[in-house]
Design a protein around this motif. Structure first.
Motif, PDB file in Angstrom:
ATOM      1  N   TRP A 135     101.560  56.096 -31.429  1.00 22.89           N
ATOM      2  CA  TRP A 135     100.256  56.746 -31.379  1.00 22.89           C
ATOM      3  C   TRP A 135     100.392  58.263 -31.334  1.00 22.89           C
ATOM      4  CZ3 TRP A 135      95.485  54.238 -31.269  1.00 22.89           C
ATOM      5  CH2 TRP A 135      95.539  52.843 -31.149  1.00 22.89           C
ATOM      6  N   LYS A 136      99.442  58.941 -31.991  1.00 22.19           N
ATOM      7  CA  LYS A 136      99.225  60.367 -31.813  1.00 22.19           C
ATOM      8  C   LYS A 136      97.720  60.593 -31.691  1.00 22.19           C
ATOM      9  CE  LYS A 136     101.148  61.938 -35.617  1.00 22.19           C
ATOM     10  NZ  LYS A 136     101.520  62.869 -36.735  1.00 22.19           N
ATOM     11  N   TYR A 137      97.343  61.711 -31.058  1.00 19.42           N
ATOM     12  CA  TYR A 137      95.927  61.955 -30.782  1.00 19.42           C
ATOM     13  C   TYR A 137      95.534  63.374 -31.188  1.00 19.42           C
ATOM     14  CZ  TYR A 137      96.167  57.633 -28.137  1.00 19.42           C
ATOM     15  OH  TYR A 137      96.338  56.314 -27.785  1.00 19.42           O
ATOM     16  N   LEU A 138      94.268  63.510 -31.562  1.00 18.18           N
ATOM     17  CA  LEU A 138      93.699  64.793 -31.947  1.00 18.18           C
ATOM     18  C   LEU A 138      92.783  65.289 -30.844  1.00 18.18           C
ATOM     19  CD1 LEU A 138      93.252  66.914 -34.251  1.00 18.18           C
ATOM     20  CD2 LEU A 138      91.289  65.517 -34.979  1.00 18.18           C
ATOM     21  N   TYR A 139      92.984  66.545 -30.428  1.00 17.68           N
ATOM     22  CA  TYR A 139      92.139  67.109 -29.384  1.00 17.68           C
ATOM     23  C   TYR A 139      91.660  68.487 -29.798  1.00 17.68           C
ATOM     24  CZ  TYR A 139      96.510  69.533 -28.131  1.00 17.68           C
ATOM     25  OH  TYR A 139      97.658  70.289 -28.173  1.00 17.68           O
ATOM     26  N   CYS A 140      90.515  68.896 -29.260  1.00 20.40           N
ATOM     27  CA  CYS A 140      89.871  70.155 -29.652  1.00 20.40           C
ATOM     28  C   CYS A 140      89.237  70.805 -28.436  1.00 20.40           C
ATOM     29  CB  CYS A 140      88.761  69.933 -30.677  1.00 20.40           C
ATOM     30  SG  CYS A 140      89.227  69.005 -32.150  1.00 20.40           S
ATOM     31  N   THR A 141      89.017  72.125 -28.565  1.00 23.07           N
ATOM     32  CA  THR A 141      88.104  72.802 -27.642  1.00 23.07           C
ATOM     33  C   THR A 141      86.678  72.625 -28.170  1.00 23.07           C
ATOM     34  OG1 THR A 141      88.334  74.902 -28.821  1.00 23.07           O
ATOM     35  CG2 THR A 141      89.839  74.492 -26.982  1.00 23.07           C
ATOM     36  N   ARG A 142      85.702  72.969 -27.346  1.00 28.95           N
ATOM     37  CA  ARG A 142      84.282  72.824 -27.757  1.00 28.95           C
ATOM     38  C   ARG A 142      83.505  74.052 -27.316  1.00 28.95           C
ATOM     39  NH1 ARG A 142      82.142  68.038 -28.939  1.00 28.95           N
ATOM     40  NH2 ARG A 142      80.324  68.245 -27.584  1.00 28.95           N
ATOM     41  N   ARG A 143      82.568  74.460 -28.172  1.00 29.91           N
ATOM     42  CA  ARG A 143      81.693  75.568 -27.813  1.00 29.91           C
ATOM     43  C   ARG A 143      80.410  75.460 -28.632  1.00 29.91           C
ATOM     44  NH1 ARG A 143      85.897  78.589 -30.635  1.00 29.91           N
ATOM     45  NH2 ARG A 143      85.128  79.416 -32.639  1.00 29.91           N
ATOM     46  N   SER A 144      79.434  76.257 -28.217  1.00 27.17           N
ATOM     47  CA  SER A 144      78.130  76.248 -28.894  1.00 27.17           C
ATOM     48  C   SER A 144      78.272  76.693 -30.340  1.00 27.17           C
ATOM     49  CB  SER A 144      77.139  77.151 -28.158  1.00 27.17           C
ATOM     50  OG  SER A 144      76.937  76.692 -26.829  1.00 27.17           O
ATOM     51  N   CYS A 145      77.440  76.148 -31.214  1.00 22.23           N
ATOM     52  CA  CYS A 145      77.512  76.506 -32.627  1.00 22.23           C
ATOM     53  C   CYS A 145      76.104  76.495 -33.239  1.00 22.23           C
ATOM     54  CB  CYS A 145      78.415  75.522 -33.382  1.00 22.23           C
ATOM     55  SG  CYS A 145      77.920  73.804 -33.235  1.00 22.23           S
TER      56      CYS A 145
END
Length: 224
Positions: A214-224
């Motif tokens: 397994w590998k996983y994708l992760y992100c930061t989040r902010r207003s858009c």
């Protein structure tokens, strides 16, 4: 199974073990006396430290089992898995162990606060067939808040679904794939990095090992 229900079951086991040990002790000592056997009596209530230790070990084991399911895990081997974070949260930690006899995995997850407003959530279709590689990324700037799968003994593999949740005006940025976080038959212990959120997964199956990497994708989040 909630903590309240589990505590009631543990209390029941405690009462049962107390009555069982007392009755067994009295019955054994009575039988020993009638048979005139040269056996030491079982210890009484004040002397039964060994018995108490045995009861405690049984109770601890029983506390991890409810309806045959280990409370430390979200599924049993060869059985369906269904996990869903509480509202406003997404998956933050993934833990899994593989068993070579069952050729399957136990899974557990933790969640963290993610949304300030009530999210819109939906489940994907099954993203793979048995023995098939897949890559899945939540659409519409969603994050993964649940996982669902079922096991097939003939293929010794699982088909997977993912629950994605999103809110308007918040987007995913600065996304990164992990390297593969496990080798075949190896434990998985992976935390989503701080200030990041899980948004995708990729996996492939190996028929010799009857397991997945397994590998996983992760992100930061902010207003858009």
């Amino acid at each position: 199974m909630c903590c309240f229900q589990a505590s009631l079951i543990i209390k029941f086991h405690l009462l049962y073990l107390k009555n069982f040990s007392n009755n067994f002790r009295e019955g054994f000592n009575t039988w020993r006396h009638k048979q005139d056997l040269n056996l030491p009596p079982l210890p009484g209530k004040k002397q039964g430290r060994a018995m108490k230790r045995i009861n405690l070990l049984i109770l601890i084991f029983a506390g991890f089992q409810v309806n045959g399911k280990d409370l430390r895990w979200q599924n049993n081997y060869d059985q369906p898995l269904h996990f869903q974070c509480p509202t406003y949260q997404s998956i933050s930690y993934i833990h899994s162990i593989h068993h070579n006899h069952h050729e399957d995995r136990l899974w557990d997850f933790r969640c963290k606060s993610t949304f300030d407003n009530l999210p819109d959530c939906s489940w994907s279709v099954y993203v793979n067939n048995f023995d098939q590689e897949f890559t899945y990324i939540c659409p519409y700037n969603g994050v993964i808040s649940g996982m669902n799968s079922f096991h097939e003994n003939r293929h010794e593999d699982r088909r997977w679904q993912f629950q994605c949740c999103r809110v308007s005006n918040v987007c995913n940025f600065d996304c990164f794939w992990t390297p593969y976080i496990n080798y075949f038959d190896e434990d998985i212990n992976w935390n989503v990095p701080s200030q990041n959120y899980l948004v995708g997964a990729e996996s492939y199956h190996h028929n010799k090992h009857e397991d997945r990497r397994w590998k996983y994708l992760y992100c930061t989040r902010r207003s858009c």
